[in-house]
Scaffold this motif. Sequence first.
Motif, PDB file in Angstrom:
ATOM      1  N   THR A  32       0.836  -1.198   0.000  1.00 21.74           N
ATOM      2  CA  THR A  32       0.000   0.000   0.000  1.00 21.74           C
ATOM      3  C   THR A  32       0.874   1.252   0.000  1.00 21.74           C
ATOM      4  OG1 THR A  32      -1.768  -1.169   1.163  1.00 21.74           O
ATOM      5  CG2 THR A  32      -1.796   1.234   1.270  1.00 21.74           C
ATOM      6  N   LEU A  33       1.906   1.249   0.830  1.00 24.50           N
ATOM      7  CA  LEU A  33       2.807   2.398   0.897  1.00 24.50           C
ATOM      8  C   LEU A  33       3.604   2.569  -0.397  1.00 24.50           C
ATOM      9  CD1 LEU A  33       4.079   2.074   4.570  1.00 24.50           C
ATOM     10  CD2 LEU A  33       2.466   3.751   3.644  1.00 24.50           C
ATOM     11  N   VAL A  34       4.066   1.474  -0.981  1.00 24.97           N
ATOM     12  CA  VAL A  34       4.817   1.544  -2.242  1.00 24.97           C
ATOM     13  C   VAL A  34       3.934   2.078  -3.358  1.00 24.97           C
ATOM     14  CG1 VAL A  34       5.898   0.132  -4.039  1.00 24.97           C
ATOM     15  CG2 VAL A  34       6.515  -0.216  -1.645  1.00 24.97           C
ATOM     16  N   MET A  35       2.729   1.520  -3.480  1.00 24.02           N
ATOM     17  CA  MET A  35       1.824   1.952  -4.553  1.00 24.02           C
ATOM     18  C   MET A  35       1.404   3.406  -4.357  1.00 24.02           C
ATOM     19  SD  MET A  35       1.880  -0.597  -6.487  1.00 24.02           S
ATOM     20  CE  MET A  35       0.581  -0.388  -7.670  1.00 24.02           C
ATOM     21  N   GLY A  36       1.164   3.802  -3.121  1.00 28.63           N
ATOM     22  CA  GLY A  36       0.828   5.198  -2.835  1.00 28.63           C
ATOM     23  C   GLY A  36       1.963   6.136  -3.181  1.00 28.63           C
ATOM     24  N   SER A  37       3.184   5.722  -2.886  1.00 26.55           N
ATOM     25  CA  SER A  37       4.358   6.540  -3.214  1.00 26.55           C
ATOM     26  C   SER A  37       4.538   6.682  -4.720  1.00 26.55           C
ATOM     27  CB  SER A  37       5.623   5.922  -2.613  1.00 26.55           C
ATOM     28  OG  SER A  37       5.554   5.923  -1.218  1.00 26.55           O
ATOM     29  N   ILE A  38       4.320   5.595  -5.440  1.00 25.82           N
ATOM     30  CA  ILE A  38       4.422   5.647  -6.905  1.00 25.82           C
ATOM     31  C   ILE A  38       3.370   6.589  -7.460  1.00 25.82           C
ATOM     32  CG2 ILE A  38       4.107   4.303  -9.025  1.00 25.82           C
ATOM     33  CD1 ILE A  38       5.375   1.923  -7.485  1.00 25.82           C
ATOM     34  N   GLN A  39       2.134   6.477  -6.971  1.00 22.93           N
ATOM     35  CA  GLN A  39       1.051   7.339  -7.442  1.00 22.93           C
ATOM     36  C   GLN A  39       1.371   8.806  -7.188  1.00 22.93           C
ATOM     37  OE1 GLN A  39      -1.599   7.461  -9.230  1.00 22.93           O
ATOM     38  NE2 GLN A  39      -2.190   9.487  -8.587  1.00 22.93           N
ATOM     39  N   LEU A  40       1.797   9.127  -5.982  1.00 20.15           N
ATOM     40  CA  LEU A  40       2.112  10.518  -5.655  1.00 20.15           C
ATOM     41  C   LEU A  40       3.278  11.040  -6.491  1.00 20.15           C
ATOM     42  CD1 LEU A  40       1.670  10.542  -1.780  1.00 20.15           C
ATOM     43  CD2 LEU A  40       0.227  11.660  -3.485  1.00 20.15           C
ATOM     44  N   SER A  41       4.283  10.207  -6.712  1.00 19.49           N
ATOM     45  CA  SER A  41       5.434  10.620  -7.521  1.00 19.49           C
ATOM     46  C   SER A  41       5.024  10.886  -8.963  1.00 19.49           C
ATOM     47  CB  SER A  41       6.522   9.554  -7.482  1.00 19.49           C
ATOM     48  OG  SER A  41       7.004   9.388  -6.185  1.00 19.49           O
ATOM     49  N   LEU A  42       4.230   9.987  -9.518  1.00 17.49           N
ATOM     50  CA  LEU A  42       3.748  10.187 -10.898  1.00 17.49           C
ATOM     51  C   LEU A  42       2.938  11.471 -11.017  1.00 17.49           C
ATOM     52  CD1 LEU A  42       2.555   6.652 -12.056  1.00 17.49           C
ATOM     53  CD2 LEU A  42       4.248   8.081 -13.198  1.00 17.49           C
ATOM     54  N   ALA A  43       2.007  11.673 -10.089  1.00 19.30           N
ATOM     55  CA  ALA A  43       1.149  12.851 -10.136  1.00 19.30           C
ATOM     56  C   ALA A  43       1.966  14.131  -9.952  1.00 19.30           C
ATOM     57  CB  ALA A  43       0.051  12.756  -9.083  1.00 19.30           C
ATOM     58  N   ALA A  44       2.874  14.151  -8.993  1.00 20.91           N
ATOM     59  CA  ALA A  44       3.689  15.344  -8.754  1.00 20.91           C
ATOM     60  C   ALA A  44       4.557  15.673  -9.967  1.00 20.91           C
ATOM     61  CB  ALA A  44       4.556  15.146  -7.510  1.00 20.91           C
ATOM     62  N   THR A  45       5.128  14.649 -10.576  1.00 23.80           N
ATOM     63  CA  THR A  45       5.957  14.857 -11.764  1.00 23.80           C
ATOM     64  C   THR A  45       5.118  15.392 -12.926  1.00 23.80           C
ATOM     65  OG1 THR A  45       7.418  13.079 -11.047  1.00 23.80           O
ATOM     66  CG2 THR A  45       7.569  13.738 -13.358  1.00 23.80           C
ATOM     67  N   ALA A  46       3.935  14.824 -13.114  1.00 23.03           N
ATOM     68  CA  ALA A  46       3.060  15.262 -14.198  1.00 23.03           C
ATOM     69  C   ALA A  46       2.587  16.692 -13.965  1.00 23.03           C
ATOM     70  CB  ALA A  46       1.870  14.323 -14.332  1.00 23.03           C
ATOM     71  N   TRP A  47       2.175  17.031 -12.741  1.00 21.97           N
ATOM     72  CA  TRP A  47       1.723  18.397 -12.458  1.00 21.97           C
ATOM     73  C   TRP A  47       2.860  19.397 -12.611  1.00 21.97           C
ATOM     74  CZ3 TRP A  47      -1.239  15.989  -7.943  1.00 21.97           C
ATOM     75  CH2 TRP A  47      -2.583  15.801  -8.270  1.00 21.97           C
ATOM     76  N   THR A  48       4.070  19.028 -12.208  1.00 19.72           N
ATOM     77  CA  THR A  48       5.221  19.920 -12.367  1.00 19.72           C
ATOM     78  C   THR A  48       5.511  20.157 -13.843  1.00 19.72           C
ATOM     79  OG1 THR A  48       6.163  19.157 -10.280  1.00 19.72           O
ATOM     80  CG2 THR A  48       7.669  20.220 -11.824  1.00 19.72           C
ATOM     81  N   ASP A  49       5.505  19.092 -14.631  1.00 17.27           N
ATOM     82  CA  ASP A  49       5.731  19.224 -16.068  1.00 17.27           C
ATOM     83  C   ASP A  49       4.648  20.092 -16.701  1.00 17.27           C
ATOM     84  OD1 ASP A  49       7.248  18.055 -18.577  1.00 17.27           O
ATOM     85  OD2 ASP A  49       5.091  17.937 -19.022  1.00 17.27           O
ATOM     86  N   LEU A  50       3.401  19.855 -16.331  1.00 21.25           N
ATOM     87  CA  LEU A  50       2.285  20.622 -16.874  1.00 21.25           C
ATOM     88  C   LEU A  50       2.408  22.104 -16.527  1.00 21.25           C
ATOM     89  CD1 LEU A  50      -0.472  20.605 -18.342  1.00 21.25           C
ATOM     90  CD2 LEU A  50      -1.525  20.169 -16.107  1.00 21.25           C
ATOM     91  N   ALA A  51       2.816  22.411 -15.297  1.00 25.05           N
ATOM     92  CA  ALA A  51       2.944  23.804 -14.866  1.00 25.05           C
ATOM     93  C   ALA A  51       4.041  24.531 -15.630  1.00 25.05           C
ATOM     94  CB  ALA A  51       3.225  23.865 -13.367  1.00 25.05           C
TER      95      ALA A  51
END
Length: 78
Positions: free
Chosen positions: A24-43
């Motif tokens: 659960t912690l690994v999958m949550g970390s992957i999700q947050l990392s993907l989302a943060a990277t995508a939002w940063t790129d988008l910004a």
Amino acid sequence: MDKKLEGKKSRKWSDLSDRQKAMTLVMGSIQLSLAATAWTDLAKRPPEQVNGPKLAWTAIIAINFVGPVLYFVIGRRR
């Protein structure tokens, strides 16, 4: 009570095995990392390098796993 929910217990963190907690912690970390990277790129990306409105992609990226992957695959122009 809804018949679908009858007989189903909600699980608490303490009910999970160590392996389930770790996954659960690994999958949550992957999700947050993907989302943060995508939002940063988008910004940082100019609107003309994004397929569609940036505001829409902001919301799409919030969809677990699927959103960030969609953004990286079809949301960006090269």
